[in-house]
Design a protein around this motif. Sequence first.
Motif, PDB file in Angstrom:
ATOM      1  N   GLU A 186      23.360  28.362  -7.742  1.00 35.29           N
ATOM      2  CA  GLU A 186      23.193  27.186  -8.744  1.00 35.29           C
ATOM      3  C   GLU A 186      25.081  26.368  -8.253  1.00 35.29           C
ATOM      4  O   GLU A 186      24.938  25.184  -9.381  1.00 35.29           O
ATOM      5  N   VAL A 187      25.803  26.944  -8.189  1.00 32.20           N
ATOM      6  CA  VAL A 187      26.858  25.815  -8.439  1.00 32.20           C
ATOM      7  C   VAL A 187      27.469  25.310  -7.300  1.00 32.20           C
ATOM      8  O   VAL A 187      27.392  24.306  -7.797  1.00 32.20           O
ATOM      9  N   PRO A 191      26.172  31.338 -13.626  1.00 33.08           N
ATOM     10  CA  PRO A 191      25.814  30.847 -12.164  1.00 33.08           C
ATOM     11  C   PRO A 191      25.518  32.015 -11.673  1.00 33.08           C
ATOM     12  O   PRO A 191      26.232  32.474 -11.640  1.00 33.08           O
ATOM     13  N   GLU A 217      32.089  25.805 -11.892  1.00 27.84           N
ATOM     14  CA  GLU A 217      31.867  26.414 -12.804  1.00 27.84           C
ATOM     15  C   GLU A 217      32.289  26.374 -14.259  1.00 27.84           C
ATOM     16  O   GLU A 217      31.360  27.111 -15.133  1.00 27.84           O
ATOM     17  N   VAL A 242      31.654  16.343 -17.767  1.00 25.78           N
ATOM     18  CA  VAL A 242      30.462  17.224 -18.216  1.00 25.78           C
ATOM     19  C   VAL A 242      30.513  17.001 -19.596  1.00 25.78           C
ATOM     20  O   VAL A 242      31.252  16.191 -20.163  1.00 25.78           O
ATOM     21  N   MET A 293      29.990  23.913 -16.186  1.00 28.12           N
ATOM     22  CA  MET A 293      28.759  24.495 -15.854  1.00 28.12           C
ATOM     23  C   MET A 293      28.965  25.428 -17.469  1.00 28.12           C
ATOM     24  O   MET A 293      27.718  25.118 -18.235  1.00 28.12           O
ATOM     25  N   LYS A 339      29.467  23.286 -20.637  1.00 29.69           N
ATOM     26  CA  LYS A 339      28.253  22.989 -21.435  1.00 29.69           C
ATOM     27  C   LYS A 339      26.872  23.423 -21.935  1.00 29.69           C
ATOM     28  O   LYS A 339      26.000  23.484 -22.451  1.00 29.69           O
ATOM     29  N   SER A 340      27.604  24.723 -20.817  1.00 32.17           N
ATOM     30  CA  SER A 340      26.211  26.137 -21.702  1.00 32.17           C
ATOM     31  C   SER A 340      26.836  26.310 -23.067  1.00 32.17           C
ATOM     32  O   SER A 340      27.661  26.320 -24.453  1.00 32.17           O
ATOM     33  N   PHE A 400      25.386  22.366  -8.875  1.00 31.86           N
ATOM     34  CA  PHE A 400      26.086  21.867  -9.732  1.00 31.86           C
ATOM     35  C   PHE A 400      27.243  20.519  -8.719  1.00 31.86           C
ATOM     36  O   PHE A 400      27.080  19.222  -8.897  1.00 31.86           O
TER      37      PHE A 400
END
Length: 344
Positions: free
Chosen positions: A325-326, A321, A306, A270, A309, A312-313, A329
């Motif tokens: 959502e996981v 999430p 996770e 990512v 993710m 990225k946040s 992804f």
Amino acid sequence: MEYIKFNEARELDLILLGRVAIDFNPAYNEQVKEEFKPLKKVHMFEKFVGGSPANIAVGVTRHGMKAGFLGKVSDDQFGEFVVDYFNEQGIDTSHITKCKNGEKLGLTFTEMLSSSESSILMYRNCIADLQLSVEDIDEEYIKKAKAILISGTALAESPSREAALKAVMLAKRNDVRIIFDIDYRAYNWKNTDELSIYYSTVAKEADIIMGSREEFDLTEKLIKPGMTDEESAALWQGYHAAIVVIKHGMKGSTAYTRDGQSFSIKPFPVEARKGFGGGDGYGSGFLYGLYQGWDIIDCLEFGSAEASMMVKSNNCSDSLPTPEEVHAFIKEEKEKFGEMIARV
């Protein structure tokens, strides 16, 4: 396969003990975008709940698990912010208490210089979370849980140190599984000998141990320095550990099970906003999979997804999430990079 057995009759899936803080991150939203720059040049910040065990509490709750928290907060607006936020998330706050002598929650300011360069400026003088005491540890509350997670930061100073050790002892007495998230932070520790003494004390009692290679080296300093991952796993499984997870950052991580097997995973690729926060997502996802009875490799993949993710946040809590959502992804990443993108 069942790697560890939880008492399914218990009301709470997990009680987390330890650090909760306030994170101030450079604002990055629809209204304000503080791009990568030195902290001294940032004008606008966003406020979030932070601290590893607090973030994991939020993460597992987003996955539908029932979590409680054992901790101390400041008797002020920030303390109220934390308790209100936990209540909104559905985390049990009945055993979060306020400090009585003016101690304050830790404040964390994040510096984001690039997708690969970030750091934190931490204020932890007269700190609230380390005021947790043995009087705050209620055996009847611990009896309600399938497992308790001890954050290593809680062992840094008294009275929190003794409170954490009491919680471990009561968990053992009441068939509550012990999860040790080593969670090393240099602040508040006086020296690495002290660190090794207390980390190893909890690690010897833990059913699950999670940490980086550096954290295991610190834990093992006074036992046998310089061990390999396989030697570390064998050492702790010689005590009580059923699962030992050793992380190597961008190189991935490996889980060792008591039956002699090992399973490895790599991070999903990512574009990172920051270099931290991934570990809390990883812990939330891995533990969720474990509670669902998944194979270890699937737990690792879910946790790794996770974690990716979360780097990225722009925060370590609000963006945690849901399972859907996981899974979405993971599906998207595999369609883009191939089925084995994260598997070793």
